[in-house]
Scaffold this motif. Structure first.
Motif, mmCIF file in Angstrom:
data_model
loop_
_atom_site.group_PDB
_atom_site.id
_atom_site.type_symbol
_atom_site.label_atom_id
_atom_site.label_comp_id
_atom_site.label_asym_id
_atom_site.label_seq_id
_atom_site.Cartn_x
_atom_site.Cartn_y
_atom_site.Cartn_z
ATOM 1 N N ALA A 127 27.557 36.396 41.966
ATOM 2 C CA ALA A 127 28.786 36.969 41.406
ATOM 3 C C ALA A 127 30.042 36.627 42.189
ATOM 4 N N LEU A 128 29.918 35.989 43.342
ATOM 5 C CA LEU A 128 31.107 35.662 44.127
ATOM 6 C C LEU A 128 31.345 34.154 44.070
ATOM 7 N N PHE A 129 32.238 33.767 43.172
ATOM 8 C CA PHE A 129 32.560 32.352 42.969
ATOM 9 C C PHE A 129 33.995 32.245 42.490
ATOM 10 N N LEU A 165 38.689 35.744 47.945
ATOM 11 C CA LEU A 165 37.308 35.991 47.518
ATOM 12 C C LEU A 165 37.082 37.459 47.185
ATOM 13 N N VAL A 166 37.660 38.337 47.989
ATOM 14 C CA VAL A 166 37.505 39.769 47.716
ATOM 15 C C VAL A 166 38.153 40.128 46.386
ATOM 16 N N GLU A 167 39.313 39.579 46.112
ATOM 17 C CA GLU A 167 39.988 39.872 44.849
ATOM 18 C C GLU A 167 39.190 39.329 43.655
ATOM 19 N N ILE A 168 38.667 38.123 43.788
ATOM 20 C CA ILE A 168 37.839 37.546 42.718
ATOM 21 C C ILE A 168 36.576 38.376 42.526
ATOM 22 N N GLY A 169 35.920 38.688 43.638
ATOM 23 C CA GLY A 169 34.691 39.473 43.561
ATOM 24 C C GLY A 169 34.930 40.849 42.981
ATOM 25 N N PHE A 364 24.128 36.294 36.997
ATOM 26 C CA PHE A 364 25.553 36.061 36.718
ATOM 27 C C PHE A 364 26.103 34.959 37.622
ATOM 28 N N ASN A 365 26.562 33.882 36.988
ATOM 29 C CA ASN A 365 27.138 32.741 37.698
ATOM 30 C C ASN A 365 27.981 31.945 36.714
ATOM 31 N N PRO A 366 28.840 31.043 37.195
ATOM 32 C CA PRO A 366 29.783 30.394 36.277
ATOM 33 C C PRO A 366 29.202 29.257 35.453
#
Length: 451
Positions: A127-129, A165-169, A364-366
Protein backbone atom coordinates in the motif's frame (compact mmCIF):
# COMPACT_ATOMS: atom_id res chain seq x y z
CA UNK A 1 -28.03 -19.44 14.28
CA UNK A 2 -28.73 -17.18 11.31
CA UNK A 3 -28.17 -13.49 11.76
CA UNK A 4 -31.45 -11.77 12.43
CA UNK A 5 -32.78 -14.38 14.86
CA UNK A 6 -32.74 -13.62 18.55
CA UNK A 7 -31.33 -15.88 21.22
CA UNK A 8 -34.00 -16.72 23.87
CA UNK A 9 -32.48 -14.43 26.49
CA UNK A 10 -32.47 -11.48 24.09
CA UNK A 11 -35.97 -11.65 22.59
CA UNK A 12 -38.53 -8.86 22.78
CA UNK A 13 -36.03 -6.26 23.92
CA UNK A 14 -36.67 -2.78 22.57
CA UNK A 15 -33.67 -0.58 21.99
CA UNK A 16 -35.46 2.30 23.73
CA UNK A 17 -35.51 0.38 27.03
CA UNK A 18 -31.89 -0.70 26.66
CA UNK A 19 -30.29 2.71 26.42
CA UNK A 20 -30.05 4.97 29.41
CA UNK A 21 -28.37 7.78 27.47
CA UNK A 22 -29.50 9.37 24.19
CA UNK A 23 -29.39 6.98 21.27
CA UNK A 24 -26.99 7.68 18.47
CA UNK A 25 -28.41 6.73 15.08
CA UNK A 26 -25.65 5.53 12.74
CA UNK A 27 -27.84 4.79 9.76
CA UNK A 28 -28.78 8.18 8.43
CA UNK A 29 -25.37 8.58 6.83
CA UNK A 30 -22.04 6.80 6.66
CA UNK A 31 -19.88 7.37 9.75
CA UNK A 32 -16.24 6.32 9.73
CA UNK A 33 -14.84 6.90 13.19
CA UNK A 34 -11.68 6.09 15.08
CA UNK A 35 -11.54 5.97 18.85
CA UNK A 36 -8.35 4.17 19.99
CA UNK A 37 -8.63 5.21 23.66
CA UNK A 38 -12.36 5.82 24.08
CA UNK A 39 -14.97 4.05 26.19
CA UNK A 40 -18.40 3.23 24.76
CA UNK A 41 -20.98 0.48 24.26
CA UNK A 42 -22.79 -0.75 21.17
CA UNK A 43 -26.20 -2.28 21.94
CA UNK A 44 -28.88 -4.15 20.05
CA UNK A 45 -26.35 -5.58 17.55
CA UNK A 46 -26.07 -8.83 15.71
CA UNK A 47 -22.58 -9.73 16.95
CA UNK A 48 -20.19 -12.00 15.10
CA UNK A 49 -17.69 -12.54 17.91
CA UNK A 50 -15.66 -15.42 16.41
CA UNK A 51 -15.04 -16.37 20.05
CA UNK A 52 -15.03 -20.14 19.35
CA UNK A 53 -12.15 -19.66 16.90
CA UNK A 54 -10.36 -17.28 19.25
CA UNK A 55 -10.37 -19.90 22.01
CA UNK A 56 -8.52 -22.41 19.81
CA UNK A 57 -5.28 -20.44 19.85
CA UNK A 58 -4.40 -21.50 16.30
CA UNK A 59 -5.84 -20.98 12.83
CA UNK A 60 -8.56 -23.45 11.87
CA UNK A 61 -8.90 -24.67 8.26
CA UNK A 62 -12.56 -25.77 8.39
CA UNK A 63 -14.91 -23.06 9.62
CA UNK A 64 -18.66 -23.45 10.15
CA UNK A 65 -21.50 -21.21 11.26
CA UNK A 66 -21.04 -22.40 14.84
CA UNK A 67 -17.51 -20.97 14.80
CA UNK A 68 -18.78 -17.42 14.18
CA UNK A 69 -20.06 -16.95 17.73
CA UNK A 70 -23.28 -15.24 16.63
CA UNK A 71 -25.17 -13.32 19.30
CA UNK A 72 -28.33 -11.54 18.15
CA UNK A 73 -29.66 -8.52 20.04
CA UNK A 74 -26.40 -8.27 21.97
CA UNK A 75 -23.93 -5.67 23.22
CA UNK A 76 -20.21 -5.03 23.28
CA UNK A 77 -18.67 -2.76 25.93
CA UNK A 78 -15.34 -1.05 25.33
CA UNK A 79 -13.08 0.61 27.89
CA UNK A 80 -10.19 2.75 26.65
CA UNK A 81 -10.04 0.92 23.34
CA UNK A 82 -10.15 -2.59 24.84
CA UNK A 83 -13.16 -4.92 24.82
CA UNK A 84 -14.51 -5.18 28.37
CA UNK A 85 -17.61 -7.36 27.95
CA UNK A 86 -19.96 -8.90 25.36
CA UNK A 87 -23.36 -10.56 25.54
CA UNK A 88 -26.99 -9.72 26.13
CA UNK A 89 -27.80 -6.40 27.75
CA UNK A 90 -28.40 -8.23 31.03
CA UNK A 91 -24.96 -9.82 30.72
CA UNK A 92 -23.15 -6.51 30.20
CA UNK A 93 -25.25 -4.28 32.49
CA UNK A 94 -22.67 -4.32 35.29
CA UNK A 95 -19.80 -3.70 32.87
CA UNK A 96 -21.63 -0.69 31.44
CA UNK A 97 -22.13 0.69 34.95
CA UNK A 98 -18.50 0.15 35.98
CA UNK A 99 -16.91 1.45 32.77
CA UNK A 100 -19.21 4.48 32.76
CA UNK A 101 -18.18 5.27 36.32
CA UNK A 102 -14.49 5.19 35.44
CA UNK A 103 -14.66 6.92 32.05
CA UNK A 104 -14.34 10.64 31.45
CA UNK A 105 -16.93 10.20 28.69
CA UNK A 106 -19.06 7.24 27.67
CA UNK A 107 -21.32 6.84 24.64
CA UNK A 108 -24.01 4.23 24.05
CA UNK A 109 -24.84 3.41 20.45
CA UNK A 110 -27.93 1.65 19.12
CA UNK A 111 -26.98 -0.70 16.27
CA UNK A 112 -30.66 -1.41 15.46
CA UNK A 113 -29.96 -5.09 14.87
CA UNK A 114 -27.23 -4.51 12.33
CA UNK A 115 -24.06 -6.57 12.12
CA UNK A 116 -21.07 -5.84 14.35
CA UNK A 117 -17.99 -7.91 13.60
CA UNK A 118 -14.21 -7.75 14.04
CA UNK A 119 -12.40 -5.27 11.84
CA UNK A 120 -10.94 -6.67 8.63
CA UNK A 121 -7.31 -7.74 8.70
CA UNK A 122 -5.50 -7.39 5.36
CA UNK A 123 -2.49 -9.70 5.49
CA UNK A 124 -0.87 -8.82 2.15
CA UNK A 125 -0.58 -5.30 0.75
CA UNK A 126 1.91 -3.10 -1.07
CA UNK A 127 0.00 0.00 0.00
CA UNK A 128 2.96 2.39 0.16
CA UNK A 129 3.87 3.41 -3.38
CA UNK A 130 4.09 6.57 -5.46
CA UNK A 131 2.42 7.09 -8.82
CA UNK A 132 -0.16 4.89 -10.46
CA UNK A 133 0.03 2.58 -13.45
CA UNK A 134 -3.15 3.59 -15.25
CA UNK A 135 -1.28 3.31 -18.56
CA UNK A 136 -0.55 -0.34 -17.79
CA UNK A 137 -4.21 -0.96 -17.01
CA UNK A 138 -5.23 0.59 -20.33
CA UNK A 139 -2.76 -1.70 -22.06
CA UNK A 140 -4.18 -4.75 -20.28
CA UNK A 141 -7.73 -3.71 -21.19
CA UNK A 142 -6.71 -3.33 -24.84
CA UNK A 143 -4.94 -6.69 -24.92
CA UNK A 144 -1.46 -5.17 -25.07
CA UNK A 145 1.53 -5.89 -22.86
CA UNK A 146 1.97 -3.29 -20.10
CA UNK A 147 5.12 -1.22 -20.52
CA UNK A 148 5.64 0.66 -17.25
CA UNK A 149 5.85 -2.23 -14.83
CA UNK A 150 7.39 -2.21 -11.38
CA UNK A 151 10.39 -0.22 -12.63
CA UNK A 152 8.16 2.85 -12.98
CA UNK A 153 6.80 2.49 -9.45
CA UNK A 154 10.34 2.14 -8.08
CA UNK A 155 11.40 5.25 -9.98
CA UNK A 156 8.47 7.30 -8.66
CA UNK A 157 8.79 6.04 -5.10
CA UNK A 158 12.49 6.84 -4.97
CA UNK A 159 11.70 10.49 -5.70
CA UNK A 160 9.68 10.82 -2.49
CA UNK A 161 10.79 12.18 0.84
CA UNK A 162 9.59 10.45 4.00
CA UNK A 163 7.01 13.21 4.38
CA UNK A 164 5.79 12.56 0.83
CA UNK A 165 5.51 8.84 1.55
CA UNK A 166 3.53 9.43 4.72
CA UNK A 167 1.09 11.67 2.89
CA UNK A 168 0.67 9.14 0.06
CA UNK A 169 0.30 6.28 2.51
CA UNK A 170 -2.25 8.25 4.52
CA UNK A 171 -4.48 8.54 1.44
CA UNK A 172 -4.17 4.86 0.60
CA UNK A 173 -4.72 3.61 4.15
CA UNK A 174 -7.65 5.98 4.71
CA UNK A 175 -9.41 4.37 1.75
CA UNK A 176 -8.73 0.92 3.17
CA UNK A 177 -9.96 2.05 6.61
CA UNK A 178 -13.18 3.47 5.19
CA UNK A 179 -13.92 0.04 3.70
CA UNK A 180 -13.38 -1.75 7.00
CA UNK A 181 -9.69 -2.60 7.21
CA UNK A 182 -8.45 -1.99 10.76
CA UNK A 183 -5.10 -3.81 10.41
CA UNK A 184 -2.94 -3.90 7.29
CA UNK A 185 0.30 -5.65 6.60
CA UNK A 186 2.30 -3.25 4.43
CA UNK A 187 5.43 -4.24 2.54
CA UNK A 188 8.46 -2.25 1.55
CA UNK A 189 9.99 -3.15 -1.80
CA UNK A 190 9.51 -0.08 -4.00
CA UNK A 191 12.79 1.65 -3.15
CA UNK A 192 15.30 -1.21 -3.24
CA UNK A 193 18.15 0.73 -1.72
CA UNK A 194 19.13 0.21 1.90
CA UNK A 195 18.25 3.77 2.92
CA UNK A 196 15.13 3.78 0.76
CA UNK A 197 13.75 0.56 2.21
CA UNK A 198 14.31 1.87 5.73
CA UNK A 199 12.56 5.10 4.77
CA UNK A 200 9.55 3.11 3.59
CA UNK A 201 9.51 1.04 6.78
CA UNK A 202 9.71 4.19 8.91
CA UNK A 203 6.76 5.69 7.03
CA UNK A 204 4.77 2.47 7.51
CA UNK A 205 5.38 2.61 11.25
CA UNK A 206 4.39 6.27 11.46
CA UNK A 207 1.19 5.63 9.56
CA UNK A 208 0.27 2.78 11.87
CA UNK A 209 0.38 5.09 14.88
CA UNK A 210 -2.22 7.47 13.42
CA UNK A 211 -5.54 7.20 15.26
CA UNK A 212 -7.62 7.55 12.09
CA UNK A 213 -5.82 4.82 10.11
CA UNK A 214 -5.45 1.03 10.35
CA UNK A 215 -2.75 -0.36 12.57
CA UNK A 216 0.14 -1.51 10.37
CA UNK A 217 2.44 -4.53 10.33
CA UNK A 218 5.66 -3.83 8.42
CA UNK A 219 7.30 -6.38 6.13
CA UNK A 220 10.75 -6.01 4.60
CA UNK A 221 10.11 -7.12 1.01
CA UNK A 222 13.63 -6.53 -0.28
CA UNK A 223 13.54 -9.43 -2.73
CA UNK A 224 10.69 -7.86 -4.67
CA UNK A 225 12.28 -6.90 -8.00
CA UNK A 226 15.65 -6.22 -9.57
CA UNK A 227 16.58 -2.53 -9.14
CA UNK A 228 18.03 -0.66 -12.14
CA UNK A 229 21.56 -0.65 -10.65
CA UNK A 230 21.71 -4.46 -10.81
CA UNK A 231 21.61 -6.87 -13.72
CA UNK A 232 21.86 -10.11 -11.78
CA UNK A 233 19.41 -11.41 -9.19
CA UNK A 234 22.09 -13.38 -7.36
CA UNK A 235 24.26 -10.31 -6.89
CA UNK A 236 21.31 -8.33 -5.59
CA UNK A 237 20.40 -11.06 -3.10
CA UNK A 238 23.95 -10.86 -1.77
CA UNK A 239 23.56 -7.09 -1.41
CA UNK A 240 20.23 -7.54 0.37
CA UNK A 241 21.64 -10.06 2.81
CA UNK A 242 24.94 -8.34 3.52
CA UNK A 243 24.10 -4.63 3.40
CA UNK A 244 20.35 -4.03 3.51
CA UNK A 245 19.43 -6.55 6.19
CA UNK A 246 21.69 -5.28 9.01
CA UNK A 247 20.27 -1.78 8.54
CA UNK A 248 16.67 -3.03 8.52
CA UNK A 249 17.22 -5.13 11.64
CA UNK A 250 18.87 -2.23 13.48
CA UNK A 251 15.82 -0.07 12.66
CA UNK A 252 13.61 -2.61 14.49
CA UNK A 253 10.38 -1.89 12.59
CA UNK A 254 9.91 -4.84 10.20
CA UNK A 255 8.32 -7.92 11.76
CA UNK A 256 8.48 -10.04 8.61
CA UNK A 257 10.57 -10.57 5.50
CA UNK A 258 9.11 -11.49 2.12
CA UNK A 259 10.45 -12.62 -1.24
CA UNK A 260 8.84 -12.70 -4.69
CA UNK A 261 9.69 -16.30 -5.52
CA UNK A 262 8.53 -16.61 -9.11
CA UNK A 263 9.94 -17.78 -12.46
CA UNK A 264 11.54 -14.74 -14.05
CA UNK A 265 12.08 -13.04 -10.68
CA UNK A 266 13.78 -14.55 -7.64
CA UNK A 267 14.50 -18.25 -7.97
CA UNK A 268 13.85 -20.77 -5.21
CA UNK A 269 17.55 -20.79 -4.32
CA UNK A 270 17.79 -17.00 -4.30
CA UNK A 271 14.62 -16.63 -2.25
CA UNK A 272 15.85 -19.22 0.21
CA UNK A 273 19.17 -17.42 0.64
CA UNK A 274 17.45 -14.11 1.34
CA UNK A 275 14.74 -15.48 3.63
CA UNK A 276 17.16 -17.68 5.57
CA UNK A 277 19.37 -14.65 6.20
CA UNK A 278 16.33 -12.72 7.45
CA UNK A 279 15.21 -15.58 9.69
CA UNK A 280 18.72 -15.71 11.12
CA UNK A 281 18.28 -12.09 12.20
CA UNK A 282 14.95 -12.76 13.91
CA UNK A 283 12.44 -11.80 11.20
CA UNK A 284 9.44 -14.06 10.58
CA UNK A 285 8.89 -15.18 7.02
CA UNK A 286 6.26 -14.70 4.32
CA UNK A 287 6.60 -15.53 0.63
CA UNK A 288 4.99 -14.72 -2.72
CA UNK A 289 4.60 -18.25 -4.09
CA UNK A 290 3.31 -19.72 -7.35
CA UNK A 291 1.45 -16.55 -8.21
CA UNK A 292 1.94 -16.42 -11.98
CA UNK A 293 3.19 -19.98 -12.58
CA UNK A 294 4.20 -23.04 -10.62
CA UNK A 295 7.73 -22.39 -9.43
CA UNK A 296 8.35 -24.25 -6.19
CA UNK A 297 7.56 -21.32 -3.90
CA UNK A 298 4.99 -23.21 -1.82
CA UNK A 299 7.44 -26.07 -1.34
CA UNK A 300 10.04 -23.57 -0.13
CA UNK A 301 7.51 -21.99 2.25
CA UNK A 302 6.92 -25.38 3.86
CA UNK A 303 10.64 -26.15 4.09
CA UNK A 304 11.46 -22.80 5.73
CA UNK A 305 8.43 -22.86 8.03
CA UNK A 306 7.07 -19.58 6.67
CA UNK A 307 4.20 -18.09 8.63
CA UNK A 308 2.36 -17.58 5.35
CA UNK A 309 2.56 -18.59 1.72
CA UNK A 310 0.77 -16.01 -0.41
CA UNK A 311 -1.10 -16.11 -3.75
CA UNK A 312 -0.71 -19.85 -4.62
CA UNK A 313 -2.73 -19.57 -7.82
CA UNK A 314 -0.61 -22.23 -9.49
CA UNK A 315 0.41 -24.35 -6.51
CA UNK A 316 1.04 -27.98 -7.41
CA UNK A 317 -1.20 -30.54 -5.72
CA UNK A 318 1.63 -32.34 -3.93
CA UNK A 319 2.73 -29.08 -2.31
CA UNK A 320 -0.63 -28.48 -0.62
CA UNK A 321 -0.01 -31.30 1.85
CA UNK A 322 3.45 -29.92 2.59
CA UNK A 323 1.95 -26.58 3.60
CA UNK A 324 -0.53 -28.35 5.88
CA UNK A 325 2.22 -30.35 7.57
CA UNK A 326 4.31 -27.22 8.07
CA UNK A 327 1.43 -25.30 9.68
CA UNK A 328 1.66 -22.59 7.04
CA UNK A 329 -1.28 -20.24 6.44
CA UNK A 330 -2.31 -19.63 2.82
CA UNK A 331 -2.96 -15.92 2.17
CA UNK A 332 -4.94 -15.81 -1.06
CA UNK A 333 -5.30 -12.72 -3.25
CA UNK A 334 -8.10 -13.26 -5.79
CA UNK A 335 -8.15 -9.59 -6.78
CA UNK A 336 -4.83 -10.07 -8.57
CA UNK A 337 -6.25 -12.96 -10.57
CA UNK A 338 -9.27 -10.89 -11.57
CA UNK A 339 -7.21 -7.82 -12.51
CA UNK A 340 -4.61 -9.69 -14.56
CA UNK A 341 -7.09 -12.11 -16.11
CA UNK A 342 -5.10 -15.14 -14.98
CA UNK A 343 -6.52 -18.50 -16.06
CA UNK A 344 -7.10 -19.82 -12.55
CA UNK A 345 -7.77 -18.76 -8.98
CA UNK A 346 -5.94 -20.28 -6.05
CA UNK A 347 -7.44 -23.68 -5.10
CA UNK A 348 -9.02 -22.55 -1.85
CA UNK A 349 -11.22 -25.63 -1.52
CA UNK A 350 -8.31 -28.05 -1.98
CA UNK A 351 -6.22 -26.08 0.52
CA UNK A 352 -8.97 -26.02 3.16
CA UNK A 353 -9.94 -29.65 2.62
CA UNK A 354 -6.26 -30.63 3.03
CA UNK A 355 -5.98 -28.81 6.35
CA UNK A 356 -4.39 -25.51 5.30
CA UNK A 357 -5.95 -22.45 6.99
CA UNK A 358 -6.87 -19.78 4.43
CA UNK A 359 -6.73 -16.01 4.87
CA UNK A 360 -7.76 -13.45 2.27
CA UNK A 361 -5.97 -10.25 1.28
CA UNK A 362 -6.22 -7.46 -1.28
CA UNK A 363 -2.59 -7.41 -2.50
CA UNK A 364 -3.32 -3.67 -2.96
CA UNK A 365 -0.65 -2.35 -5.33
CA UNK A 366 -0.51 -0.07 -8.38
CA UNK A 367 0.19 -2.67 -11.04
CA UNK A 368 -1.46 -6.03 -10.48
CA UNK A 369 -4.28 -5.22 -8.02
CA UNK A 370 -5.31 -1.59 -7.48
CA UNK A 371 -8.05 -2.68 -5.06
CA UNK A 372 -8.19 -1.60 -1.40
CA UNK A 373 -11.52 -3.21 -0.47
CA UNK A 374 -11.61 -6.55 1.32
CA UNK A 375 -15.36 -6.53 0.71
CA UNK A 376 -14.62 -6.98 -3.00
CA UNK A 377 -12.17 -9.74 -2.13
CA UNK A 378 -14.92 -11.46 -0.12
CA UNK A 379 -17.13 -11.50 -3.20
CA UNK A 380 -14.37 -12.98 -5.37
CA UNK A 381 -13.60 -15.64 -2.78
CA UNK A 382 -17.20 -16.72 -2.47
CA UNK A 383 -18.05 -16.55 -6.16
CA UNK A 384 -14.86 -17.86 -7.75
CA UNK A 385 -13.06 -19.89 -5.07
CA UNK A 386 -16.13 -21.61 -3.58
CA UNK A 387 -15.43 -20.44 -0.05
CA UNK A 388 -18.38 -20.56 2.33
CA UNK A 389 -19.52 -17.45 4.18
CA UNK A 390 -18.08 -18.59 7.55
CA UNK A 391 -14.78 -19.50 5.85
CA UNK A 392 -14.69 -16.08 4.19
CA UNK A 393 -15.43 -14.19 7.41
CA UNK A 394 -12.71 -16.06 9.30
CA UNK A 395 -10.31 -15.48 6.39
CA UNK A 396 -10.86 -11.71 6.66
CA UNK A 397 -10.45 -11.60 10.45
CA UNK A 398 -9.08 -14.21 12.85
CA UNK A 399 -7.17 -16.34 10.32
CA UNK A 400 -5.61 -13.24 8.78
CA UNK A 401 -4.67 -12.14 12.31
CA UNK A 402 -2.96 -15.50 12.85
CA UNK A 403 -1.02 -14.95 9.61
CA UNK A 404 0.41 -11.80 11.20
CA UNK A 405 0.99 -13.42 14.61
CA UNK A 406 -1.53 -10.96 16.09
CA UNK A 407 -4.48 -13.19 16.93
CA UNK A 408 -3.98 -12.64 20.66
CA UNK A 409 -4.82 -8.96 20.17
CA UNK A 410 -7.15 -8.68 17.17
CA UNK A 411 -9.45 -10.69 14.90
CA UNK A 412 -12.31 -11.52 17.27
CA UNK A 413 -14.66 -9.79 19.71
CA UNK A 414 -13.68 -11.16 23.10
CA UNK A 415 -12.75 -9.43 26.37
CA UNK A 416 -9.23 -8.03 26.65
CA UNK A 417 -8.70 -7.82 22.88
CA UNK A 418 -8.36 -4.54 21.03
CA UNK A 419 -11.72 -3.04 20.10
CA UNK A 420 -11.25 -3.16 16.33
CA UNK A 421 -14.89 -3.30 15.26
CA UNK A 422 -17.07 -2.83 12.21
CA UNK A 423 -20.73 -1.88 12.19
CA UNK A 424 -22.19 -2.80 8.81
CA UNK A 425 -25.35 -1.81 6.95
CA UNK A 426 -26.58 -5.44 7.02
CA UNK A 427 -28.10 -7.73 9.63
CA UNK A 428 -27.57 -11.07 7.86
CA UNK A 429 -23.92 -12.08 7.73
CA UNK A 430 -24.52 -13.92 4.46
CA UNK A 431 -24.80 -10.56 2.71
CA UNK A 432 -21.05 -9.98 3.20
CA UNK A 433 -19.56 -10.96 -0.15
CA UNK A 434 -23.00 -11.00 -1.78
CA UNK A 435 -23.02 -7.28 -2.48
CA UNK A 436 -20.01 -6.09 -4.44
CA UNK A 437 -18.91 -2.78 -5.89
CA UNK A 438 -20.32 -1.12 -2.77
CA UNK A 439 -19.31 -0.27 0.78
CA UNK A 440 -21.37 -1.81 3.58
CA UNK A 441 -19.48 -0.05 6.37
CA UNK A 442 -21.51 2.22 8.64
CA UNK A 443 -18.79 2.72 11.25
CA UNK A 444 -15.21 1.64 11.84
CA UNK A 445 -13.81 1.58 15.37
CA UNK A 446 -10.12 0.99 16.02
CA UNK A 447 -9.00 -0.04 19.47
CA UNK A 448 -5.98 0.56 21.66
CA UNK A 449 -2.90 0.96 19.45
CA UNK A 450 -0.43 0.83 22.33
CA UNK A 451 -0.91 -2.94 22.72
Amino acid sequence: MRAGRSCPSCRNRRSGRLLSSPRRDLFRASHVVARPGNSYAIHNATLLTLAPLSRLGAAKPHVSEEDLGICAGCSVVVEQGVIASTGSYADVRNAVRDVKARAASFEEIDARGQLVMPGFVDGHTHALFAGNRVADFEALAAGRRPELGMAYTIEQTRLCSREDLVEIGRRHLALMFSHGTTTAEVKSGYALTADGECKLLAAIAELGRAAELPRTVATFCGAHALPPEFHDFGAFVAELSERFLPQVVAQDIARFADAFCEPGFFSVAQSERFLSACAGKGLRLRIHADELAAGGGARLAARLGCTSADHLNFIENEDIGKLAQAGCIAVLCPGTVAHLGLPRFAPARALIDSGVPVALATDFNPGTCPCWSLQMIAYLARRHMRMSVPETIAALTITAAHSLNMAEAIGSIVPQKCADLLLLHISDYRELGYYFGSNLVASVFVGDKAR
